[in-house]
Design an enzyme around this catalytic site. Structure first.
Site, mmCIF file in Angstrom:
data_model
loop_
_atom_site.group_PDB
_atom_site.id
_atom_site.type_symbol
_atom_site.label_atom_id
_atom_site.label_comp_id
_atom_site.label_asym_id
_atom_site.label_seq_id
_atom_site.Cartn_x
_atom_site.Cartn_y
_atom_site.Cartn_z
ATOM 1 N N GLY A 67 -6.647 1.222 -3.433
ATOM 2 C CA GLY A 67 -6.446 1.446 -2.003
ATOM 3 C C GLY A 67 -6.662 0.210 -1.147
ATOM 4 O O GLY A 67 -6.516 0.267 0.065
ATOM 5 N N ARG A 110 -2.898 4.263 -18.958
ATOM 6 C CA ARG A 110 -4.147 4.662 -19.628
ATOM 7 C C ARG A 110 -4.316 6.163 -19.476
ATOM 8 O O ARG A 110 -3.545 6.822 -18.787
ATOM 9 C CB ARG A 110 -5.324 3.972 -18.947
ATOM 10 C CG ARG A 110 -5.331 4.267 -17.452
ATOM 11 C CD ARG A 110 -6.588 3.830 -16.755
ATOM 12 N NE ARG A 110 -6.389 3.711 -15.325
ATOM 13 C CZ ARG A 110 -6.464 4.700 -14.463
ATOM 14 N NH1 ARG A 110 -6.728 5.926 -14.878
ATOM 15 N NH2 ARG A 110 -6.252 4.513 -13.174
ATOM 16 N N TYR A 133 6.736 4.166 5.137
ATOM 17 C CA TYR A 133 5.478 4.916 5.089
ATOM 18 C C TYR A 133 5.801 6.401 5.232
ATOM 19 O O TYR A 133 6.389 6.832 6.230
ATOM 20 C CB TYR A 133 4.543 4.466 6.221
ATOM 21 C CG TYR A 133 3.209 5.171 6.186
ATOM 22 C CD1 TYR A 133 2.312 4.913 5.156
ATOM 23 C CD2 TYR A 133 2.858 6.102 7.162
ATOM 24 C CE1 TYR A 133 1.086 5.570 5.106
ATOM 25 C CE2 TYR A 133 1.635 6.753 7.115
ATOM 26 C CZ TYR A 133 0.754 6.488 6.086
ATOM 27 O OH TYR A 133 -0.453 7.132 6.031
HETATM 28 P P1 ADP Z 1 -3.578 1.663 -5.299
HETATM 29 O O1 ADP Z 1 -3.099 0.936 -6.510
HETATM 30 O O2 ADP Z 1 -4.399 0.807 -4.393
HETATM 31 O O3 ADP Z 1 -4.207 2.991 -5.605
HETATM 32 P P2 ADP Z 1 -1.066 2.968 -4.551
HETATM 33 O O4 ADP Z 1 0.209 2.238 -4.416
HETATM 34 O O5 ADP Z 1 -1.234 3.849 -5.747
HETATM 35 O O6 ADP Z 1 -2.275 1.923 -4.417
HETATM 36 O O7 ADP Z 1 -1.301 3.833 -3.261
HETATM 37 C C1 ADP Z 1 -2.526 4.470 -3.021
HETATM 38 C C2 ADP Z 1 -2.388 5.539 -1.961
HETATM 39 O O8 ADP Z 1 -1.900 4.988 -0.729
HETATM 40 C C3 ADP Z 1 -1.395 6.634 -2.314
HETATM 41 O O9 ADP Z 1 -1.965 7.638 -3.145
HETATM 42 C C4 ADP Z 1 -1.071 7.145 -0.929
HETATM 43 O O10 ADP Z 1 -2.154 7.951 -0.473
HETATM 44 C C5 ADP Z 1 -1.020 5.894 -0.087
HETATM 45 N N1 ADP Z 1 0.347 5.325 -0.058
HETATM 46 C C6 ADP Z 1 0.848 4.372 -0.887
HETATM 47 N N2 ADP Z 1 2.134 4.094 -0.591
HETATM 48 C C7 ADP Z 1 2.478 4.888 0.450
HETATM 49 C C8 ADP Z 1 3.683 5.078 1.214
HETATM 50 N N3 ADP Z 1 4.808 4.391 0.970
HETATM 51 N N4 ADP Z 1 3.653 6.004 2.199
HETATM 52 C C9 ADP Z 1 2.525 6.716 2.460
HETATM 53 N N5 ADP Z 1 1.368 6.574 1.791
HETATM 54 C C10 ADP Z 1 1.324 5.674 0.800
#
Ligand code: ADP
Length: 450
Positions: free
Chosen positions: A165, A291, A202
């Site tokens: 995050g 994983r 987003y």
């Molecule tokens: P990390 O590797 O830091 O966990 P992620 O890409 O998996 O990052 O995204 C983590 C969280 O951020 C997602 O589960 C979601 O809650 C939010 N998020 C990521 N991308 C988007 C997006 N394009 N639109 C809205 N929320 C997003």
């Protein structure tokens, strides 16, 4: 066949792997820091070896000590669990250089999926639907502004190397772009040593839906449906369920096949999770975890399979023990993550467990390394247990969760159990009608600090 497996992890996941080894007639080796000398994984494994002082950088992340532990004990393979070294491509390479087997995917697949832009490009090329956004990295603010106009606000700016995050900033309008772009870049640089960022549309009210895939490394792969992990706090999952309450059988079959075909094409080996945001009937790829996930037990419950056993089988070169046709869903499962944390601000709460009683009965699984008198060390993650319930349908699973939470006793430290008692009273939780922002809003109104 492996005679002996070393588990490069601690806590409940180390126990999880030891249990699979024991059922398969394989000896297990636990590694531990000096802070974990009395830990349950050390007691339960066939052998245990100390690999360093309490800080994980000097113990659970200490590659040289882990390799030496394999040599001393004669372990032929290493299971990394989740976290720690589980997605470290260099570790996998070093393991292979020592003629040992890593129980997980190849270094190459870990590398590809560990870089968010490469992962997205790869998935796109494999036919997996992605969030609309920039084609790769965005070099400067002017390009960022142009892309923002093209895809339409709001947009999210993400550090390519980001994780957990961190390194993500939302720009609601064009006016926010400059600060969001600069901040995401700076966070990428300071946290991950890489200031490259990319831009995505987003999504405002998505669910987090992830597909469990499994490959044999020889071009065969299956999917084991989805998990809905939308209930999150600070992008950390707290409550996970399978199947997803919003996903139809047709949607599951279609996205599941897309994902299984994608990983089959790259000869993926072992367990993997393809994470999506899901909004208005559409799936948007965000990342792949190479994983076993914390929340894998809900999938095991509804499919009646042992994913760790399967990981060990394919690492030995054996075929998977099931085909896609063998995999049918039975009922509904929910997992809650029990952390040693003090509400309302979720402050870590390590300390001595004066009394522990695990819930039991039909459809209840408690994965935990706690015991009476155990002292939770302050050095590691605050997860102390996962309570998983399985019922014939969602209402039965919810009732069972309520009952099992009532039986659980963890005295001596504060835990997140009261949060789940409160959540079970909520209509949105009972109906399964939440998106990824629901819990944050709920916490603000119901658990305000102070
Ligand atoms: P990390 O590797 O830091 O966990 P992620 O890409 O998996 O990052 O995204 C983590 C969280 O951020 C997602 O589960 C979601 O809650 C939010 N998020 C990521 N991308 C988007 C997006 N394009 N639109 C809205 N929320 C997003």
């Amino acid at each position: 066949m492996f005679d002996k497996i070393l588990i490069a992890n601690r806590g409940e996941i180390a126990l999880r792997v030891i249990r699979a080894c024991r059922e398969m007639g394989i000896q297990s080796v636990a590694v531990h820091s000096t802070a974990d000398a009395d830990a349950m994984h050390v007691r339960m494994a066939d052998e245990a070896i100390c690999i360093g002082p309490p800080p994980s950088t000097e113990s659970y992340l200490n590659v040289a000590s882990i390799i030496a532990a394999c040599e001393v004990t004669g372990a032929q393979a290493i299971h990394p669990g989740y976290g720690f070294l589980s997605e470290n491509a260099n570790f996998v390479q070093i393991i292979q250089d020592h003629d040992l087997t890593f129980i997980g995917p190849t270094a190459e697949h870990i590398r590809v999926m560990g870089d968010k832009i490469t992962a997205k490009d790869t998935m796109k090329a494999l036919g997996v639907p992605c969030v609309p956004g920039s084609d790769g990295g965005v070099p400067d603010l002017a390009s960022a502004k142009r892309i923002g106009e093209e895809i339409g606000y709001p947009v999210i700016i993400k550090a390519t190397a980001g994780g957990g995050g961190r390194g993500m900033k939302v720009a609601q309008t064009a006016a926010d772009m400059e600060s969001a772009f600069m901040t995401a870049r700076a966070e990428g640089k300071s946290n991950f040593g890489n200031d490259e960022v990319y831009i995505e549309k987003y999504l405002t009210t998505p669910r987090h839906i992830e597909i469990q895939v499994f490959g044999d490394g020889k071009g065969n792969a299956v999917h084991l449906g989805e998990r809905d992990c939308s209930l999150q706090r600070r992008h950390q999952k707290v409550f996970e369920e399978a199947p997803g309450p919003a996903i139809s059988a047709e949607e599951r079959a279609a996205i599941g096949k897309t994902c299984a075909d994608a990983v089959a094409k790259i000869d993926y080996i072992g367990a993997g999770t393809i994470e999506f945001l899901y909004e208005n009937g559409e799936f948007y790829f965000i990342e792949m975890n190479t994983r076993l996930q914390v929340e894998h037990p809900v999938t095991e419950a509804i499919f009646g399979v042992d994913l760790v056993r399967e990981q060990i089988r394919v690492a030995e070169g054996l075929p998977m023990s099931f085909t896609q046709d063998d995999l049918t869903i039975n009922g509904h499962a929910i997992e809650v993550r029990i952390n040693a944390e003090r509400l309302p601000n979720f402050a870590p709460c390590p300390g001595r467990i004066t009394q522990y009683h695990a819930p039991g009965g039909l459809g209840v699984r408690m994965d935990s390394a706690l015991y009476d008198g155990y002292s939770i060390p302050p050095f590691y993650d605050s997860l102390i247990g996962k309570l998983i319930v399985h019922g014939r349908d969602r209402p039965e699973a919810l009732a069972r969760l309520n009952r099992a939470l009532g039986e659980l006793i963890v005295d001596g430290v504060d835990t997140t159990v009261p949060l789940f008692h409160a959540l079970l009273e909520e209509e949105a939780v009972q109906a399964g009608s939440y998106n990824i922002h629901w819990l944050e809003h709920w916490l603000e109104t119901n658990l305000a600090e102070g």
